[in-house]
Design a protein around this motif. Structure first.
Motif, short mmCIF file in Angstrom:
data_model
loop_
_atom_site.label_atom_id
_atom_site.label_comp_id
_atom_site.label_asym_id
_atom_site.label_seq_id
_atom_site.Cartn_x
_atom_site.Cartn_y
_atom_site.Cartn_z
N GLY A 124 0.79 -1.22 0.00
CA GLY A 124 0.00 0.00 0.00
C GLY A 124 0.82 1.27 0.00
N GLU A 125 2.08 1.19 -0.44
CA GLU A 125 2.98 2.34 -0.41
C GLU A 125 3.40 2.74 -1.83
N HIS A 126 3.91 3.96 -1.94
CA HIS A 126 4.41 4.48 -3.21
C HIS A 126 5.92 4.66 -3.10
N SER A 127 6.66 3.93 -3.90
CA SER A 127 8.12 3.98 -3.82
C SER A 127 8.64 5.36 -4.22
N GLU A 128 9.64 5.83 -3.48
CA GLU A 128 10.29 7.09 -3.84
C GLU A 128 11.20 6.90 -5.05
N LYS A 129 11.70 5.69 -5.23
CA LYS A 129 12.54 5.39 -6.39
C LYS A 129 11.93 4.18 -7.11
N PRO A 130 10.82 4.39 -7.81
CA PRO A 130 10.11 3.25 -8.41
C PRO A 130 10.85 2.65 -9.59
N PHE A 131 10.69 1.34 -9.75
CA PHE A 131 11.12 0.69 -10.99
C PHE A 131 10.25 1.23 -12.12
N VAL A 132 10.89 1.67 -13.20
CA VAL A 132 10.17 2.24 -14.35
C VAL A 132 10.40 1.37 -15.57
N LEU A 133 9.31 0.96 -16.17
CA LEU A 133 9.38 0.22 -17.43
C LEU A 133 9.04 1.21 -18.53
N ALA A 134 9.97 1.40 -19.48
CA ALA A 134 9.78 2.39 -20.54
C ALA A 134 10.01 1.76 -21.90
N THR A 135 9.35 2.33 -22.91
CA THR A 135 9.57 1.90 -24.30
C THR A 135 9.74 3.14 -25.16
N GLN A 136 10.56 3.01 -26.20
CA GLN A 136 10.89 4.12 -27.08
C GLN A 136 10.66 3.71 -28.54
N PRO A 137 9.39 3.50 -28.92
CA PRO A 137 9.10 2.94 -30.24
C PRO A 137 9.48 3.82 -31.41
N SER A 138 9.47 5.13 -31.25
CA SER A 138 9.72 6.01 -32.40
C SER A 138 11.16 5.92 -32.91
N LEU A 139 12.08 5.39 -32.09
CA LEU A 139 13.45 5.17 -32.58
C LEU A 139 13.48 4.16 -33.71
N PHE A 140 12.52 3.25 -33.73
CA PHE A 140 12.50 2.16 -34.71
C PHE A 140 11.31 2.25 -35.66
N ASP A 141 10.38 3.14 -35.34
CA ASP A 141 9.16 3.30 -36.14
C ASP A 141 8.89 4.81 -36.30
N PRO A 142 9.44 5.41 -37.36
CA PRO A 142 9.31 6.87 -37.51
C PRO A 142 7.89 7.35 -37.72
N SER A 143 6.94 6.43 -37.95
CA SER A 143 5.56 6.85 -38.13
C SER A 143 4.93 7.35 -36.83
N ARG A 144 5.60 7.11 -35.69
CA ARG A 144 5.02 7.46 -34.39
C ARG A 144 5.12 8.94 -34.05
N ALA A 145 5.98 9.70 -34.73
CA ALA A 145 6.20 11.11 -34.35
C ALA A 145 6.62 11.92 -35.57
N PRO A 146 6.47 13.25 -35.52
CA PRO A 146 6.94 14.10 -36.62
C PRO A 146 8.45 13.95 -36.81
N PRO A 147 8.97 14.30 -37.98
CA PRO A 147 10.41 14.14 -38.25
C PRO A 147 11.27 14.81 -37.18
N GLY A 148 12.23 14.04 -36.67
CA GLY A 148 13.15 14.54 -35.67
C GLY A 148 12.62 14.49 -34.26
N LYS A 149 11.32 14.25 -34.09
CA LYS A 149 10.70 14.19 -32.77
C LYS A 149 10.51 12.73 -32.36
N HIS A 150 10.19 12.51 -31.08
CA HIS A 150 10.07 11.14 -30.58
C HIS A 150 8.98 11.02 -29.51
N THR A 151 8.60 9.78 -29.25
CA THR A 151 7.67 9.47 -28.18
C THR A 151 8.36 8.55 -27.16
N LEU A 152 7.89 8.62 -25.94
CA LEU A 152 8.34 7.70 -24.90
C LEU A 152 7.12 7.32 -24.08
#
Length: 441
Positions: A298-326
């Motif tokens: 029932g607690e909120h970690s001050e240093k939580p494990f974060v799972l992240a994905t960065q699809p626009s590095l491999f799929d340029p359709s996800r963001a405008p040219p030069g920009k990215h999503t996370l």
């Protein structure tokens, strides 16, 4: 489908700024092509294309290069310090015989077809992730790396059987990798709907079913619902024992999710991180163990494990040219209303100094809000219930056929049945087989 767009957790939308496509829930579909349903249907003919990043996952540390999950055992082992051989001896047998293992381990209770392989797997899988990591590995690299894989259980890493999730995610990572769908998760749903329509099927969106009276005359009904949703829809028809089982089914922790529109790629301290579709951000085994225990308590970690994905590095359709999503999230107590974005961004900045300077916009989805887009995710639980030992084997009730409800012709086919959460379709496959057996009997 209650929502105006089809797909449930496999949907995409412009959540931050115009031109930035974000996945609403699922993003990396680890098991999609490693369980038999998706490979059995021609989704590529209906517009689906999978992308495989050079590395499936990167696990960075503060004081050393990241551990990397690549298809090659040698390349992965080169990042695991003194434990390359120990890691390969643990994972290779399950990766090489994956189809046999999955048929037994990721299926409802049955007489195993490959008992020796399943027994070997069980000796490691039924342990806690913390115990397995500390007993098999000597270095911080492999221990943290395995702990990160096991956090996909969304359970404290000291709990029995959390090692099983880590073993599964590692094994499939050495086959072809962890794929992402071109264009976003919505393309998976769109391809499935297109294929269904080619077979004469129909999908009705923006139409919530509130009562069985809304579907009169149906002889066979599949409930792609949570235990809570099934009770709301048909609880008055269930037997007392089945209703009690659903009422006492244990929910898992929730998540707080953040989507970012970025001015450029994430400035990872170690360039290898830019080769990975998924990032496990949290550091050492002990840090991850503390982080994953907090939501369960029932607690909120001050240093939580974060799972992240960065699809626009491999799929340029996800963001405008030069920009990215996370896309990223951390685990929180079920039903939490806490905005964890500041703590999440601190963890990303820890491994990518200057990250905050790249943020153009963010969208925060708290655990209490997740069910608004998908009613099955009540309280922010994305795993179809807690992955306790009992619920790994028996979900949602202790019975030989977990898909059959107590109402004849009505079946549960959601991730609240085996083999649980993930975009793989097998809950529906097994439910359909159960229904066909009943119809033929």
């Amino acid at each position: 489908e209650a929502q105006p767009t089809i797909g449930g957790g496999a949907r995409s939308a412009e959540l931050t700024l115009p031109g930035f496509t974000h996945d609403i829930a699922s993003a990396v579909h680890t098991l999609a092509n490693e369980l038999p349903f998706f490979p059995s249907i021609p989704l590529e003919q209906h517009g689906l294309r999978w992308i495989l990043p050079p590395a499936s996952m990167a696990h960075p540390f503060d004081d050393r290069p990241p551990a990397m999950l690549r298809t090659s055992f040698a390349d992965t082992g080169a990042t695991l310090g003194p434990d390359a051989a120990a890691y390969e001896s643990l994972i290779r047998p399950y990766s090489e015989r994956w189809e046999e293992l999955a048929a037994d381990a990721l299926a409802p209770i049955h007489l195993p077809r490959h008992p020796l392989l399943l027994g070997r797997f069980g000796l490691s899988a039924l342990r806690s992730a913390h115990a397995l990591a500390t007993s098999r590995f000597r270095g911080e690299e492999a221990r943290g790396f395995f702990a990160g894989l096991a956090t996909h259980s969304i359970m404290p890493l000291t709990k029995v059987a959390t090692a099983s999730i880590g073993l599964v995610f590692a094994a499939v990572g050495h086959r072809v990798g962890w794929p992402i769908p071109a264009g976003g998760a919505q393309s998976v749903a769109d391809a499935l709907v297109s294929y269904l329509r080619s077979l004469g099927g129909e999908v009705v969106s923006d139409s919530q079913v509130n009562s069985l009276r809304d579907i009169p005359g149906a002889k066979t009904i599949f409930l792609d619902l949570s235990t809570r949703g099934a009770l709301q829809l048909a609880g008055d028809r269930f037997s007392a024992s089945y209703r009690s089982a659903l009422e006492h089914y244990r929910a898992g922790p929730g998540i707080c999710k953040v989507d970012w529109a970025l001015s450029g790629p994430v400035p990872w301290r170690h360039r290898e991180c830019a080769e990975a579709g998924t990032l496990h951000l949290g550091g050492t085994l002990e840090e991850l163990t503390a982080s994953e225990a907090a939501p369960w308590n029932g607690e909120h970690s001050e240093k939580p494990f974060v799972l992240a994905t960065q699809p626009s590095l491999f799929d340029p359709s996800r963001a405008p040219p030069g920009k990215h999503t996370l896309w990223g999230y951390c685990h929180v107590p079920n039903g939490s209303d806490v905005d964890m974005s500041e703590r999440i961004e601190r963890q990303i900045e820890r491994f990518a100094p200057g990250f905050r300077d790249c943020i153009l916009a963010r969208r925060v989805t708290r655990a209490t809000e997740l069910h608004l887009g998908n009613a099955n995710l009540y309280g922010g639980d994305i795993a179809g219930g807690a992955n306790t030992l009992r619920q790994l084997f028996f979900r949602p009730a202790v019975q030989w056929n977990p898909y059959a409800t107590s109402v004849k012709g009505m079946y549960l086919c959601s991730s609240f049945t085996p083999p649980g959460g993930g975009v793989h379709g097998m809950c529906g496959v097994y439910a359909a087989r159960a229904a066909l057996r009943d119809l033929e009997s």
